[in-house]
Design a protein around this motif. Sequence first.
Motif, PDB file in Angstrom:
ATOM      1  N   PRO A   1     -27.031 -17.264  20.443  1.00 40.62           N
ATOM      2  CA  PRO A   1     -28.060 -18.062  21.109  1.00 40.62           C
ATOM      3  C   PRO A   1     -28.225 -17.721  22.586  1.00 40.62           C
ATOM      4  O   PRO A   1     -29.199 -18.147  23.214  1.00 40.62           O
ATOM      5  N   CYS A   2     -27.288 -16.938  23.118  1.00 41.71           N
ATOM      6  CA  CYS A   2     -27.395 -16.540  24.526  1.00 41.71           C
ATOM      7  C   CYS A   2     -28.125 -15.209  24.676  1.00 41.71           C
ATOM      8  O   CYS A   2     -28.227 -14.676  25.789  1.00 41.71           O
ATOM      9  N   GLN A   3     -28.640 -14.671  23.549  1.00 39.37           N
ATOM     10  CA  GLN A   3     -29.412 -13.423  23.568  1.00 39.37           C
ATOM     11  C   GLN A   3     -28.632 -12.266  24.181  1.00 39.37           C
ATOM     12  O   GLN A   3     -29.162 -11.466  24.958  1.00 39.37           O
ATOM     13  N   MET A   4     -27.349 -12.207  23.796  1.00 41.09           N
ATOM     14  CA  MET A   4     -26.490 -11.113  24.257  1.00 41.09           C
ATOM     15  C   MET A   4     -26.327 -10.132  23.101  1.00 41.09           C
ATOM     16  O   MET A   4     -25.796 -10.505  22.045  1.00 41.09           O
TER      17      MET A   4
ATOM     18  N   LYS B   1     -26.860  -9.101  28.465  1.00 40.75           N
ATOM     19  CA  LYS B   1     -25.534  -8.515  28.729  1.00 40.75           C
ATOM     20  C   LYS B   1     -24.881  -8.158  27.393  1.00 40.75           C
ATOM     21  O   LYS B   1     -24.876  -8.984  26.465  1.00 40.75           O
ATOM     22  N   ALA B   2     -24.336  -6.959  27.320  1.00 42.87           N
ATOM     23  CA  ALA B   2     -23.693  -6.517  26.074  1.00 42.87           C
ATOM     24  C   ALA B   2     -22.417  -7.315  25.826  1.00 42.87           C
ATOM     25  O   ALA B   2     -21.654  -7.584  26.763  1.00 42.87           O
ATOM     26  N   ALA B   3     -22.187  -7.697  24.581  1.00 44.29           N
ATOM     27  CA  ALA B   3     -21.046  -8.560  24.280  1.00 44.29           C
ATOM     28  C   ALA B   3     -20.329  -8.097  23.016  1.00 44.29           C
ATOM     29  O   ALA B   3     -20.958  -7.716  22.029  1.00 44.29           O
ATOM     30  N   ALA B   4     -19.005  -8.143  23.074  1.00 39.14           N
ATOM     31  CA  ALA B   4     -18.199  -7.800  21.901  1.00 39.14           C
ATOM     32  C   ALA B   4     -17.002  -8.741  21.846  1.00 39.14           C
ATOM     33  O   ALA B   4     -16.636  -9.361  22.847  1.00 39.14           O
ATOM     34  N   ALA B   5     -16.420  -8.824  20.663  1.00 34.97           N
ATOM     35  CA  ALA B   5     -15.213  -9.640  20.497  1.00 34.97           C
ATOM     36  C   ALA B   5     -14.202  -8.852  19.676  1.00 34.97           C
ATOM     37  O   ALA B   5     -14.569  -7.965  18.886  1.00 34.97           O
ATOM     38  N   LEU B   6     -12.947  -9.164  19.874  1.00 37.21           N
ATOM     39  CA  LEU B   6     -11.887  -8.640  19.003  1.00 37.21           C
ATOM     40  C   LEU B   6     -10.844  -9.730  18.846  1.00 37.21           C
ATOM     41  O   LEU B   6     -10.734 -10.616  19.700  1.00 37.21           O
ATOM     42  N   VAL B   7     -10.128  -9.662  17.735  1.00 35.10           N
ATOM     43  CA  VAL B   7      -9.059 -10.640  17.513  1.00 35.10           C
ATOM     44  C   VAL B   7      -7.808  -9.932  17.024  1.00 35.10           C
ATOM     45  O   VAL B   7      -7.891  -8.857  16.422  1.00 35.10           O
ATOM     46  N   THR B   8      -6.668 -10.559  17.292  1.00 31.46           N
ATOM     47  CA  THR B   8      -5.404 -10.040  16.764  1.00 31.46           C
ATOM     48  C   THR B   8      -4.764 -11.127  15.929  1.00 31.46           C
ATOM     49  O   THR B   8      -4.904 -12.324  16.225  1.00 31.46           O
ATOM     50  N   CYS B   9      -4.080 -10.706  14.877  1.00 29.50           N
ATOM     51  CA  CYS B   9      -3.490 -11.695  13.967  1.00 29.50           C
ATOM     52  C   CYS B   9      -2.228 -11.124  13.342  1.00 29.50           C
ATOM     53  O   CYS B   9      -1.954  -9.920  13.476  1.00 29.50           O
ATOM     54  N   ALA B  10      -1.490 -12.006  12.673  1.00 21.40           N
ATOM     55  CA  ALA B  10      -0.333 -11.530  11.927  1.00 21.40           C
ATOM     56  C   ALA B  10      -0.803 -10.923  10.617  1.00 21.40           C
ATOM     57  O   ALA B  10      -0.329  -9.865  10.205  1.00 21.40           O
ATOM     58  N   TRP B  11      -1.765 -11.583   9.967  1.00 19.03           N
ATOM     59  CA  TRP B  11      -2.148 -11.099   8.653  1.00 19.03           C
ATOM     60  C   TRP B  11      -3.594 -11.442   8.298  1.00 19.03           C
ATOM     61  O   TRP B  11      -4.398 -10.571   8.063  1.00 19.03           O
ATOM     62  N   THR B  12      -3.952 -12.758   8.252  1.00 15.33           N
ATOM     63  CA  THR B  12      -5.271 -13.129   7.716  1.00 15.33           C
ATOM     64  C   THR B  12      -6.072 -13.995   8.706  1.00 15.33           C
ATOM     65  O   THR B  12      -5.551 -14.484   9.695  1.00 15.33           O
ATOM     66  N   GLY B  13      -7.350 -14.187   8.352  1.00 13.25           N
ATOM     67  CA  GLY B  13      -8.201 -15.095   9.130  1.00 13.25           C
ATOM     68  C   GLY B  13      -8.981 -14.426  10.231  1.00 13.25           C
ATOM     69  O   GLY B  13      -9.717 -15.078  10.985  1.00 13.25           O
ATOM     70  N   GLY B  14      -8.854 -13.109  10.327  1.00 16.15           N
ATOM     71  CA  GLY B  14      -9.464 -12.396  11.441  1.00 16.15           C
ATOM     72  C   GLY B  14     -10.987 -12.444  11.459  1.00 16.15           C
ATOM     73  O   GLY B  14     -11.595 -12.677  12.504  1.00 16.15           O
TER      74      GLY B  14
ATOM     75  N   ALA C   1     -20.775  -9.022  35.725  1.00  8.72           N
ATOM     76  CA  ALA C   1     -20.487  -7.928  34.783  1.00  8.72           C
ATOM     77  C   ALA C   1     -21.747  -7.520  34.020  1.00  8.72           C
ATOM     78  O   ALA C   1     -22.683  -8.297  33.868  1.00  8.72           O
ATOM     79  N   ASP C   2     -21.721  -6.267  33.535  1.00  7.33           N
ATOM     80  CA  ASP C   2     -22.824  -5.791  32.681  1.00  7.33           C
ATOM     81  C   ASP C   2     -22.545  -6.080  31.215  1.00  7.33           C
ATOM     82  O   ASP C   2     -23.456  -6.153  30.398  1.00  7.33           O
ATOM     83  N   GLY C   3     -21.260  -6.174  30.887  1.00  9.17           N
ATOM     84  CA  GLY C   3     -20.876  -6.453  29.510  1.00  9.17           C
ATOM     85  C   GLY C   3     -19.574  -7.226  29.473  1.00  9.17           C
ATOM     86  O   GLY C   3     -18.869  -7.316  30.485  1.00  9.17           O
ATOM     87  N   VAL C   4     -19.255  -7.767  28.295  1.00 10.37           N
ATOM     88  CA  VAL C   4     -18.030  -8.544  28.164  1.00 10.37           C
ATOM     89  C   VAL C   4     -17.396  -8.265  26.806  1.00 10.37           C
ATOM     90  O   VAL C   4     -18.108  -8.053  25.821  1.00 10.37           O
ATOM     91  N   ILE C   5     -16.065  -8.222  26.797  1.00 13.89           N
ATOM     92  CA  ILE C   5     -15.336  -8.166  25.528  1.00 13.89           C
ATOM     93  C   ILE C   5     -14.349  -9.329  25.535  1.00 13.89           C
ATOM     94  O   ILE C   5     -13.498  -9.430  26.428  1.00 13.89           O
ATOM     95  N   ILE C   6     -14.515 -10.230  24.584  1.00 15.21           N
ATOM     96  CA  ILE C   6     -13.645 -11.405  24.506  1.00 15.21           C
ATOM     97  C   ILE C   6     -12.617 -11.189  23.400  1.00 15.21           C
ATOM     98  O   ILE C   6     -12.978 -10.928  22.251  1.00 15.21           O
ATOM     99  N   GLY C   7     -11.342 -11.270  23.771  1.00 10.34           N
ATOM    100  CA  GLY C   7     -10.260 -11.110  22.800  1.00 10.34           C
ATOM    101  C   GLY C   7      -9.534 -12.426  22.591  1.00 10.34           C
ATOM    102  O   GLY C   7      -9.381 -13.214  23.525  1.00 10.34           O
TER     103      GLY C   7
ATOM    104  N   GLN D   1     -30.388 -19.268  30.011  1.00 11.94           N
ATOM    105  CA  GLN D   1     -30.169 -17.887  29.524  1.00 11.94           C
ATOM    106  C   GLN D   1     -29.721 -16.930  30.644  1.00 11.94           C
ATOM    107  O   GLN D   1     -30.307 -15.848  30.812  1.00 11.94           O
ATOM    108  N   MET D   2     -28.707 -17.317  31.372  1.00 12.44           N
ATOM    109  CA  MET D   2     -28.270 -16.484  32.501  1.00 12.44           C
ATOM    110  C   MET D   2     -27.578 -15.184  32.073  1.00 12.44           C
ATOM    111  O   MET D   2     -27.443 -14.261  32.878  1.00 12.44           O
ATOM    112  N   PHE D   3     -27.120 -15.104  30.829  1.00 14.88           N
ATOM    113  CA  PHE D   3     -26.421 -13.889  30.379  1.00 14.88           C
ATOM    114  C   PHE D   3     -27.291 -13.034  29.466  1.00 14.88           C
ATOM    115  O   PHE D   3     -26.812 -12.073  28.866  1.00 14.88           O
ATOM    116  N   LYS D   4     -28.569 -13.380  29.345  1.00 16.10           N
ATOM    117  CA  LYS D   4     -29.466 -12.654  28.448  1.00 16.10           C
ATOM    118  C   LYS D   4     -29.415 -11.152  28.721  1.00 16.10           C
ATOM    119  O   LYS D   4     -29.543 -10.723  29.871  1.00 16.10           O
TER     120      LYS D   4
END
Length: 195
Positions: free
Chosen positions: A141-144, A115-128, A76-82, A110-113
């Motif tokens: 530390p992976c230089q993404m 690569k564009a990376a994003a994250a998202l989370v879902t929750c009921a209310w808090t801690g996001g 992949a060129d990029g990753v989004i982790i949910g 550094q094999m993923f150096k």
Amino acid sequence: MRVLLVNGSPRKNGNTHEALGAVEKELLERGIETEWFQIGNNAVHGCISCGTCRGTNRCAFGKDGCNELIEKLLAADGVIIGSPVYFAGPNGALCALLDRVFYATCTYCQMFKGKAAAALVTCAWTGGTAALDRLHRYFVPCQMPIVTSGDYTVFQGDSVRNKEERSMQLIRELAGNMANQLYYGKSGVRKGDGE
Ligand SMILES: Cc1cc2nc3c(=O)[nH]c(=O)nc-3n(C[C@H](O)[C@H](O)[C@H](O)COP(=O)(O)O)c2cc1C
């Protein structure tokens, strides 16, 4: 260009899938292909620090999706982790898997150096934001390069399923910024293309 969507929820069609699916729709409209990885609900091993991966860049425990995820990330060129928020952190099984994925591939070579990376989370209310921060720590530390939205990509309850405008705006911005990162990289964002 291809973005890997990682659903870190054991619920295949739950809120996290819904949020990632909404980002996917926006990415496809911008000409970016997607691929999915589902963590599912089978047992996931934690890292035992055996060091096997130093020579192989793959995990010695190959049957719980870790090495499959490594291959998909490499392609992949990029990753989004949910992830769903569990006690103000990501799903523990997801962290167990990601510890091994990133240790095997990045700590020594550094094999993923880049690569564009994003994250998202879902929750009921808090801690996001705490959970989101935890996921970003894999990328640093992976230089993404970390792709963000106009605010923290934390989605509460049924806000995406109900297409609430604030959530949909964050999703458009995330997809737009990911597309810009993939298409233009260091050269920056085209004016008016943030959404
Ligand atoms: C073990 C567990 C812990 C949770 N902890 C939190 C929490 O700290 N804060 C919160 O807002 N929601 C919490 N939730 C709710 C989930 O984060 C929320 O329902 C999420 O959207 C589920 O995503 P999914 O449908 O993709 O699995 C928790 C749920 C579970 C099962």
